[in-house]
Write a protein that holds these residues in place. Structure first.
Motif, PDB file in Angstrom:
ATOM      1  N   THR A 233       0.811  -1.221   0.000  1.00  0.00           N
ATOM      2  CA  THR A 233       0.000   0.000   0.000  1.00  0.00           C
ATOM      3  C   THR A 233       0.846   1.273   0.000  1.00  0.00           C
ATOM      4  O   THR A 233       0.483   2.256  -0.665  1.00  0.00           O
ATOM      5  CB  THR A 233      -0.948   0.015   1.220  1.00  0.00           C
ATOM      6  N   GLN A 234       1.947   1.268   0.699  1.00  0.00           N
ATOM      7  CA  GLN A 234       2.808   2.457   0.711  1.00  0.00           C
ATOM      8  C   GLN A 234       3.412   2.702  -0.662  1.00  0.00           C
ATOM      9  O   GLN A 234       3.515   3.848  -1.122  1.00  0.00           O
ATOM     10  CB  GLN A 234       3.904   2.299   1.763  1.00  0.00           C
ATOM     11  N   GLN A 235       3.805   1.625  -1.337  1.00  0.00           N
ATOM     12  CA  GLN A 235       4.358   1.751  -2.684  1.00  0.00           C
ATOM     13  C   GLN A 235       3.301   2.211  -3.684  1.00  0.00           C
ATOM     14  O   GLN A 235       3.593   2.947  -4.620  1.00  0.00           O
ATOM     15  CB  GLN A 235       4.967   0.414  -3.135  1.00  0.00           C
ATOM     16  N   ILE A 236       2.060   1.782  -3.463  1.00  0.00           N
ATOM     17  CA  ILE A 236       0.957   2.231  -4.327  1.00  0.00           C
ATOM     18  C   ILE A 236       0.790   3.747  -4.212  1.00  0.00           C
ATOM     19  O   ILE A 236       0.665   4.455  -5.220  1.00  0.00           O
ATOM     20  CB  ILE A 236      -0.358   1.518  -3.950  1.00  0.00           C
ATOM     21  N   GLU A 237       0.813   4.241  -2.998  1.00  0.00           N
ATOM     22  CA  GLU A 237       0.663   5.686  -2.771  1.00  0.00           C
ATOM     23  C   GLU A 237       1.801   6.464  -3.421  1.00  0.00           C
ATOM     24  O   GLU A 237       1.575   7.512  -4.047  1.00  0.00           O
ATOM     25  CB  GLU A 237       0.615   5.960  -1.265  1.00  0.00           C
ATOM     26  N   LEU A 238       3.016   5.956  -3.303  1.00  0.00           N
ATOM     27  CA  LEU A 238       4.179   6.610  -3.923  1.00  0.00           C
ATOM     28  C   LEU A 238       4.072   6.583  -5.438  1.00  0.00           C
ATOM     29  O   LEU A 238       4.446   7.547  -6.117  1.00  0.00           O
ATOM     30  CB  LEU A 238       5.473   5.930  -3.460  1.00  0.00           C
ATOM     31  N   GLN A 239       3.564   5.473  -5.982  1.00  0.00           N
ATOM     32  CA  GLN A 239       3.437   5.356  -7.439  1.00  0.00           C
ATOM     33  C   GLN A 239       2.376   6.314  -7.970  1.00  0.00           C
ATOM     34  O   GLN A 239       2.546   6.906  -9.036  1.00  0.00           O
ATOM     35  CB  GLN A 239       3.088   3.914  -7.805  1.00  0.00           C
ATOM     36  N   ILE A 240       1.280   6.479  -7.239  1.00  0.00           N
ATOM     37  CA  ILE A 240       0.248   7.450  -7.627  1.00  0.00           C
ATOM     38  C   ILE A 240       0.862   8.846  -7.680  1.00  0.00           C
ATOM     39  O   ILE A 240       0.652   9.611  -8.631  1.00  0.00           O
ATOM     40  CB  ILE A 240      -0.941   7.416  -6.649  1.00  0.00           C
ATOM     41  N   LYS A 241       1.625   9.172  -6.656  1.00  0.00           N
ATOM     42  CA  LYS A 241       2.293  10.472  -6.595  1.00  0.00           C
ATOM     43  C   LYS A 241       3.223  10.656  -7.794  1.00  0.00           C
ATOM     44  O   LYS A 241       3.246  11.717  -8.430  1.00  0.00           O
ATOM     45  CB  LYS A 241       3.082  10.590  -5.295  1.00  0.00           C
ATOM     46  N   LYS A 242       3.978   9.613  -8.133  1.00  0.00           N
ATOM     47  CA  LYS A 242       4.920   9.685  -9.260  1.00  0.00           C
ATOM     48  C   LYS A 242       4.191   9.906 -10.577  1.00  0.00           C
ATOM     49  O   LYS A 242       4.583  10.756 -11.394  1.00  0.00           O
ATOM     50  CB  LYS A 242       5.741   8.397  -9.331  1.00  0.00           C
ATOM     51  N   ILE A 243       3.107   9.160 -10.795  1.00  0.00           N
ATOM     52  CA  ILE A 243       2.333   9.292 -12.037  1.00  0.00           C
ATOM     53  C   ILE A 243       1.797  10.703 -12.177  1.00  0.00           C
ATOM     54  O   ILE A 243       1.907  11.334 -13.241  1.00  0.00           O
ATOM     55  CB  ILE A 243       1.169   8.268 -12.060  1.00  0.00           C
ATOM     56  N   ILE A 244       1.212  11.223 -11.110  1.00  0.00           N
ATOM     57  CA  ILE A 244       0.612  12.563 -11.172  1.00  0.00           C
ATOM     58  C   ILE A 244       1.677  13.638 -11.322  1.00  0.00           C
ATOM     59  O   ILE A 244       1.503  14.616 -12.062  1.00  0.00           O
ATOM     60  CB  ILE A 244      -0.278  12.795  -9.950  1.00  0.00           C
ATOM     61  N   SER A 245       2.810  13.467 -10.666  1.00  0.00           N
ATOM     62  CA  SER A 245       3.913  14.434 -10.808  1.00  0.00           C
ATOM     63  C   SER A 245       4.380  14.508 -12.263  1.00  0.00           C
ATOM     64  O   SER A 245       4.610  15.598 -12.807  1.00  0.00           O
ATOM     65  CB  SER A 245       5.090  14.024  -9.914  1.00  0.00           C
ATOM     66  N   GLU A 246       4.510  13.356 -12.890  1.00  0.00           N
ATOM     67  CA  GLU A 246       4.923  13.308 -14.297  1.00  0.00           C
ATOM     68  C   GLU A 246       3.875  13.925 -15.211  1.00  0.00           C
ATOM     69  O   GLU A 246       4.214  14.620 -16.185  1.00  0.00           O
ATOM     70  CB  GLU A 246       5.226  11.859 -14.701  1.00  0.00           C
ATOM     71  N   LEU A 247       2.596  13.678 -14.890  1.00  0.00           N
ATOM     72  CA  LEU A 247       1.508  14.265 -15.692  1.00  0.00           C
ATOM     73  C   LEU A 247       1.535  15.791 -15.587  1.00  0.00           C
ATOM     74  O   LEU A 247       1.402  16.502 -16.596  1.00  0.00           O
ATOM     75  CB  LEU A 247       0.153  13.739 -15.216  1.00  0.00           C
ATOM     76  N   VAL A 248       1.698  16.280 -14.373  1.00  0.00           N
ATOM     77  CA  VAL A 248       1.732  17.731 -14.140  1.00  0.00           C
ATOM     78  C   VAL A 248       2.889  18.362 -14.913  1.00  0.00           C
ATOM     79  O   VAL A 248       2.737  19.411 -15.548  1.00  0.00           O
ATOM     80  CB  VAL A 248       1.856  18.043 -12.644  1.00  0.00           C
ATOM     81  N   ASN A 249       4.052  17.729 -14.867  1.00  0.00           N
ATOM     82  CA  ASN A 249       5.223  18.271 -15.539  1.00  0.00           C
ATOM     83  C   ASN A 249       5.132  18.231 -17.055  1.00  0.00           C
ATOM     84  O   ASN A 249       5.782  19.005 -17.749  1.00  0.00           O
ATOM     85  CB  ASN A 249       6.478  17.520 -15.090  1.00  0.00           C
ATOM     86  N   SER A 250       4.280  17.312 -17.565  1.00  0.00           N
ATOM     87  CA  SER A 250       4.163  17.169 -19.025  1.00  0.00           C
ATOM     88  C   SER A 250       3.132  18.114 -19.621  1.00  0.00           C
ATOM     89  O   SER A 250       3.069  18.274 -20.841  1.00  0.00           O
ATOM     90  CB  SER A 250       3.803  15.717 -19.370  1.00  0.00           C
ATOM     91  N   LEU A 251       2.337  18.738 -18.767  1.00  0.00           N
ATOM     92  CA  LEU A 251       1.277  19.631 -19.280  1.00  0.00           C
ATOM     93  C   LEU A 251       1.727  21.078 -19.364  1.00  0.00           C
ATOM     94  O   LEU A 251       2.605  21.495 -18.632  1.00  0.00           O
ATOM     95  CB  LEU A 251       0.056  19.513 -18.358  1.00  0.00           C
TER      96      LEU A 251
END
Length: 251
Positions: A233-251
Protein backbone atom coordinates in the motif's frame (compact mmCIF):
# COMPACT_ATOMS: atom_id res chain seq x y z
CA UNK A 1 -6.28 23.18 -13.62
CA UNK A 2 -5.72 19.51 -12.76
CA UNK A 3 -8.50 18.11 -10.62
CA UNK A 4 -7.64 14.89 -8.80
CA UNK A 5 -10.66 12.98 -7.51
CA UNK A 6 -10.21 10.71 -4.49
CA UNK A 7 -13.28 8.53 -4.79
CA UNK A 8 -12.78 5.94 -2.06
CA UNK A 9 -13.99 6.10 1.52
CA UNK A 10 -12.29 8.71 3.75
CA UNK A 11 -10.24 5.89 5.30
CA UNK A 12 -8.99 4.78 1.89
CA UNK A 13 -8.29 8.28 0.60
CA UNK A 14 -6.49 9.84 3.56
CA UNK A 15 -3.04 8.30 2.96
CA UNK A 16 -3.20 8.94 -0.80
CA UNK A 17 -4.19 12.54 -0.09
CA UNK A 18 -1.30 12.92 2.35
CA UNK A 19 1.18 11.78 -0.29
CA UNK A 20 -0.28 13.94 -3.07
CA UNK A 21 -0.14 17.05 -0.89
CA UNK A 22 3.63 16.75 -1.10
CA UNK A 23 3.41 17.77 -4.77
CA UNK A 24 3.86 21.53 -4.68
CA UNK A 25 1.99 22.83 -7.70
CA UNK A 26 -0.71 25.47 -7.81
CA UNK A 27 -2.37 23.75 -10.79
CA UNK A 28 -3.42 20.77 -8.66
CA UNK A 29 -6.77 20.62 -6.90
CA UNK A 30 -7.44 17.62 -4.65
CA UNK A 31 -11.11 16.75 -4.39
CA UNK A 32 -12.22 14.18 -1.81
CA UNK A 33 -15.51 12.88 -3.08
CA UNK A 34 -16.34 9.40 -1.78
CA UNK A 35 -18.70 7.67 -4.20
CA UNK A 36 -19.19 4.84 -1.72
CA UNK A 37 -19.96 4.80 1.99
CA UNK A 38 -19.87 2.14 4.64
CA UNK A 39 -22.80 1.04 6.80
CA UNK A 40 -22.65 -1.31 9.75
CA UNK A 41 -24.63 -4.53 9.47
CA UNK A 42 -26.20 -4.67 12.92
CA UNK A 43 -27.66 -8.15 12.49
CA UNK A 44 -24.26 -9.52 11.43
CA UNK A 45 -22.54 -7.80 14.36
CA UNK A 46 -25.04 -9.37 16.75
CA UNK A 47 -24.51 -12.76 15.12
CA UNK A 48 -20.74 -12.31 15.48
CA UNK A 49 -21.10 -11.61 19.20
CA UNK A 50 -23.11 -14.80 19.66
CA UNK A 51 -20.52 -16.88 17.83
CA UNK A 52 -17.59 -15.35 19.72
CA UNK A 53 -19.14 -16.46 23.02
CA UNK A 54 -18.02 -20.01 22.22
CA UNK A 55 -15.48 -19.46 19.42
CA UNK A 56 -11.81 -18.54 19.85
CA UNK A 57 -9.94 -18.20 16.53
CA UNK A 58 -6.31 -19.18 16.13
CA UNK A 59 -5.74 -16.21 13.78
CA UNK A 60 -7.75 -13.04 13.17
CA UNK A 61 -7.66 -11.58 9.64
CA UNK A 62 -8.63 -7.96 9.03
CA UNK A 63 -9.30 -7.04 5.40
CA UNK A 64 -9.70 -3.27 5.84
CA UNK A 65 -9.30 -0.35 8.22
CA UNK A 66 -13.08 -0.12 8.46
CA UNK A 67 -13.28 -3.76 9.59
CA UNK A 68 -10.74 -3.00 12.34
CA UNK A 69 -12.62 0.07 13.59
CA UNK A 70 -16.00 -1.64 13.67
CA UNK A 71 -14.63 -4.79 15.30
CA UNK A 72 -12.86 -2.89 18.07
CA UNK A 73 -15.90 -0.71 18.75
CA UNK A 74 -18.65 -3.31 18.54
CA UNK A 75 -16.81 -6.41 19.78
CA UNK A 76 -14.73 -4.87 22.54
CA UNK A 77 -15.96 -7.39 25.12
CA UNK A 78 -14.18 -10.04 23.05
CA UNK A 79 -10.96 -8.11 22.59
CA UNK A 80 -8.91 -10.95 24.07
CA UNK A 81 -10.22 -13.18 21.28
CA UNK A 82 -10.23 -10.86 18.27
CA UNK A 83 -6.67 -9.67 18.89
CA UNK A 84 -5.13 -13.12 19.00
CA UNK A 85 -2.49 -13.58 16.23
CA UNK A 86 -3.71 -10.64 14.09
CA UNK A 87 -3.22 -10.54 10.32
CA UNK A 88 -3.72 -7.30 8.35
CA UNK A 89 -4.22 -7.28 4.60
CA UNK A 90 -1.93 -4.26 4.17
CA UNK A 91 0.09 -1.52 5.82
CA UNK A 92 -2.85 0.85 6.35
CA UNK A 93 -4.89 -1.86 8.07
CA UNK A 94 -1.89 -2.84 10.20
CA UNK A 95 -1.39 0.80 11.23
CA UNK A 96 -5.02 0.99 12.30
CA UNK A 97 -4.55 -2.10 14.47
CA UNK A 98 -1.49 -0.47 16.03
CA UNK A 99 -3.63 2.50 17.08
CA UNK A 100 -5.43 0.06 19.37
CA UNK A 101 -2.06 -0.99 20.84
CA UNK A 102 -2.08 -4.31 18.99
CA UNK A 103 1.36 -5.82 18.45
CA UNK A 104 2.92 -8.73 16.53
CA UNK A 105 0.77 -8.06 13.47
CA UNK A 106 1.48 -10.19 10.42
CA UNK A 107 1.13 -8.62 6.96
CA UNK A 108 1.52 -10.55 3.69
CA UNK A 109 4.15 -9.52 1.13
CA UNK A 110 1.37 -8.85 -1.37
CA UNK A 111 -1.25 -6.59 0.19
CA UNK A 112 -4.21 -8.34 -1.37
CA UNK A 113 -6.30 -11.52 -1.26
CA UNK A 114 -3.63 -13.66 -2.87
CA UNK A 115 -1.10 -12.38 -0.35
CA UNK A 116 -3.30 -13.46 2.57
CA UNK A 117 -3.79 -16.91 1.05
CA UNK A 118 -0.03 -17.33 0.61
CA UNK A 119 0.58 -16.22 4.20
CA UNK A 120 -2.00 -18.69 5.52
CA UNK A 121 -0.36 -21.45 3.51
CA UNK A 122 2.92 -20.63 5.25
CA UNK A 123 1.33 -20.41 8.72
CA UNK A 124 -0.69 -23.61 8.19
CA UNK A 125 -3.27 -23.01 10.95
CA UNK A 126 -4.27 -26.07 12.96
CA UNK A 127 -7.45 -24.49 14.35
CA UNK A 128 -10.28 -22.38 12.86
CA UNK A 129 -9.60 -18.72 12.07
CA UNK A 130 -11.76 -15.58 11.86
CA UNK A 131 -11.97 -13.01 9.08
CA UNK A 132 -13.43 -9.52 9.58
CA UNK A 133 -14.61 -7.79 6.41
CA UNK A 134 -17.44 -6.19 4.48
CA UNK A 135 -20.18 -8.30 2.90
CA UNK A 136 -18.28 -7.85 -0.36
CA UNK A 137 -15.26 -9.87 0.72
CA UNK A 138 -13.30 -11.29 -2.18
CA UNK A 139 -15.00 -14.65 -2.86
CA UNK A 140 -11.63 -16.24 -3.67
CA UNK A 141 -10.44 -15.66 -0.10
CA UNK A 142 -13.70 -16.79 1.48
CA UNK A 143 -13.76 -19.96 -0.62
CA UNK A 144 -10.11 -20.80 0.10
CA UNK A 145 -10.54 -20.45 3.86
CA UNK A 146 -13.77 -22.47 3.86
CA UNK A 147 -12.10 -25.23 1.85
CA UNK A 148 -8.79 -25.39 3.67
CA UNK A 149 -9.44 -24.37 7.30
CA UNK A 150 -12.45 -26.23 8.65
CA UNK A 151 -14.97 -24.46 10.93
CA UNK A 152 -13.48 -21.00 10.30
CA UNK A 153 -15.74 -17.95 10.49
CA UNK A 154 -16.13 -14.94 8.20
CA UNK A 155 -17.66 -11.99 10.02
CA UNK A 156 -19.14 -9.53 7.50
CA UNK A 157 -19.50 -6.50 9.74
CA UNK A 158 -20.48 -3.84 7.21
CA UNK A 159 -21.66 -3.19 3.70
CA UNK A 160 -20.71 -0.65 1.05
CA UNK A 161 -23.35 1.52 -0.60
CA UNK A 162 -23.23 4.14 -3.38
CA UNK A 163 -23.02 7.71 -2.09
CA UNK A 164 -25.71 9.12 -4.38
CA UNK A 165 -25.22 12.78 -3.50
CA UNK A 166 -21.48 12.66 -4.19
CA UNK A 167 -22.02 10.74 -7.42
CA UNK A 168 -24.23 13.59 -8.63
CA UNK A 169 -21.53 16.10 -7.65
CA UNK A 170 -18.91 14.10 -9.54
CA UNK A 171 -21.05 14.02 -12.66
CA UNK A 172 -21.48 17.79 -12.51
CA UNK A 173 -17.77 18.47 -11.92
CA UNK A 174 -16.68 16.21 -14.77
CA UNK A 175 -18.76 18.29 -17.18
CA UNK A 176 -16.32 21.14 -16.63
CA UNK A 177 -13.98 21.32 -19.59
CA UNK A 178 -11.41 23.74 -18.19
CA UNK A 179 -8.63 21.35 -17.26
CA UNK A 180 -7.82 17.70 -16.72
CA UNK A 181 -9.77 15.39 -14.44
CA UNK A 182 -7.89 12.48 -12.85
CA UNK A 183 -9.90 9.66 -11.28
CA UNK A 184 -8.16 7.37 -8.80
CA UNK A 185 -9.93 4.01 -8.80
CA UNK A 186 -9.27 2.05 -5.62
CA UNK A 187 -11.97 -0.62 -5.81
CA UNK A 188 -14.29 -2.50 -8.14
CA UNK A 189 -17.22 -1.11 -6.14
CA UNK A 190 -16.25 2.43 -7.19
CA UNK A 191 -16.24 1.39 -10.84
CA UNK A 192 -19.70 -0.11 -10.48
CA UNK A 193 -21.08 3.11 -8.97
CA UNK A 194 -19.70 5.49 -11.60
CA UNK A 195 -19.07 3.45 -14.76
CA UNK A 196 -21.78 5.26 -16.75
CA UNK A 197 -20.26 8.61 -15.73
CA UNK A 198 -16.77 7.55 -16.80
CA UNK A 199 -18.01 6.33 -20.16
CA UNK A 200 -19.85 9.57 -20.88
CA UNK A 201 -17.11 11.93 -19.70
CA UNK A 202 -14.36 13.49 -21.76
CA UNK A 203 -10.99 14.82 -20.77
CA UNK A 204 -10.45 12.35 -17.95
CA UNK A 205 -7.45 10.24 -16.93
CA UNK A 206 -8.00 7.05 -14.93
CA UNK A 207 -5.53 5.49 -12.50
CA UNK A 208 -6.19 1.97 -11.23
CA UNK A 209 -4.37 0.74 -8.13
CA UNK A 210 -4.34 -2.94 -9.17
CA UNK A 211 -4.36 -5.34 -12.10
CA UNK A 212 -7.60 -6.83 -10.77
CA UNK A 213 -9.39 -3.45 -10.88
CA UNK A 214 -8.02 -2.76 -14.36
CA UNK A 215 -9.16 -6.13 -15.69
CA UNK A 216 -12.64 -5.57 -14.32
CA UNK A 217 -12.78 -2.05 -15.78
CA UNK A 218 -11.76 -3.35 -19.19
CA UNK A 219 -14.50 -5.98 -19.00
CA UNK A 220 -16.89 -3.07 -18.51
CA UNK A 221 -15.32 -1.33 -21.54
CA UNK A 222 -13.76 1.37 -19.42
CA UNK A 223 -10.36 2.68 -20.45
CA UNK A 224 -7.65 2.69 -17.80
CA UNK A 225 -4.74 5.02 -18.53
CA UNK A 226 -2.44 3.87 -15.73
CA UNK A 227 -2.30 0.64 -13.77
CA UNK A 228 -0.16 0.31 -10.65
CA UNK A 229 1.50 -3.08 -10.37
CA UNK A 230 2.68 -2.64 -6.78
CA UNK A 231 0.90 -4.65 -4.06
CA UNK A 232 2.34 -2.81 -1.04
CA UNK A 233 0.00 0.00 0.00
CA UNK A 234 2.81 2.46 0.71
CA UNK A 235 4.36 1.75 -2.68
CA UNK A 236 0.96 2.23 -4.33
CA UNK A 237 0.66 5.69 -2.77
CA UNK A 238 4.18 6.61 -3.92
CA UNK A 239 3.44 5.36 -7.44
CA UNK A 240 0.25 7.45 -7.63
CA UNK A 241 2.29 10.47 -6.60
CA UNK A 242 4.92 9.68 -9.26
CA UNK A 243 2.33 9.29 -12.04
CA UNK A 244 0.61 12.56 -11.17
CA UNK A 245 3.91 14.43 -10.81
CA UNK A 246 4.92 13.31 -14.30
CA UNK A 247 1.51 14.26 -15.69
CA UNK A 248 1.73 17.73 -14.14
CA UNK A 249 5.22 18.27 -15.54
CA UNK A 250 4.16 17.17 -19.03
CA UNK A 251 1.28 19.63 -19.28
Amino acid sequence: MIRIFLLGTPETSQNIEKELKKIKNSKIQLIKLPTIRTMKLKHEIQKTKQILQKFTPQYNIYTSKTAVKIAFKELKQYKHKITKNPIAIGTATANTLKKYCIKNIKTPEQHNTQGIIQLLQQLNPTQPIATYSSDQINPQLEKWIKTNIVDSQTFKLYTIKPHKQNIKKLKKLLKQTNGINILILTSITIINTIKSIIKSSKNIITISISQRITQYAQQQRIKINYTIAQTNTQQIELQIKKIISELVNSL
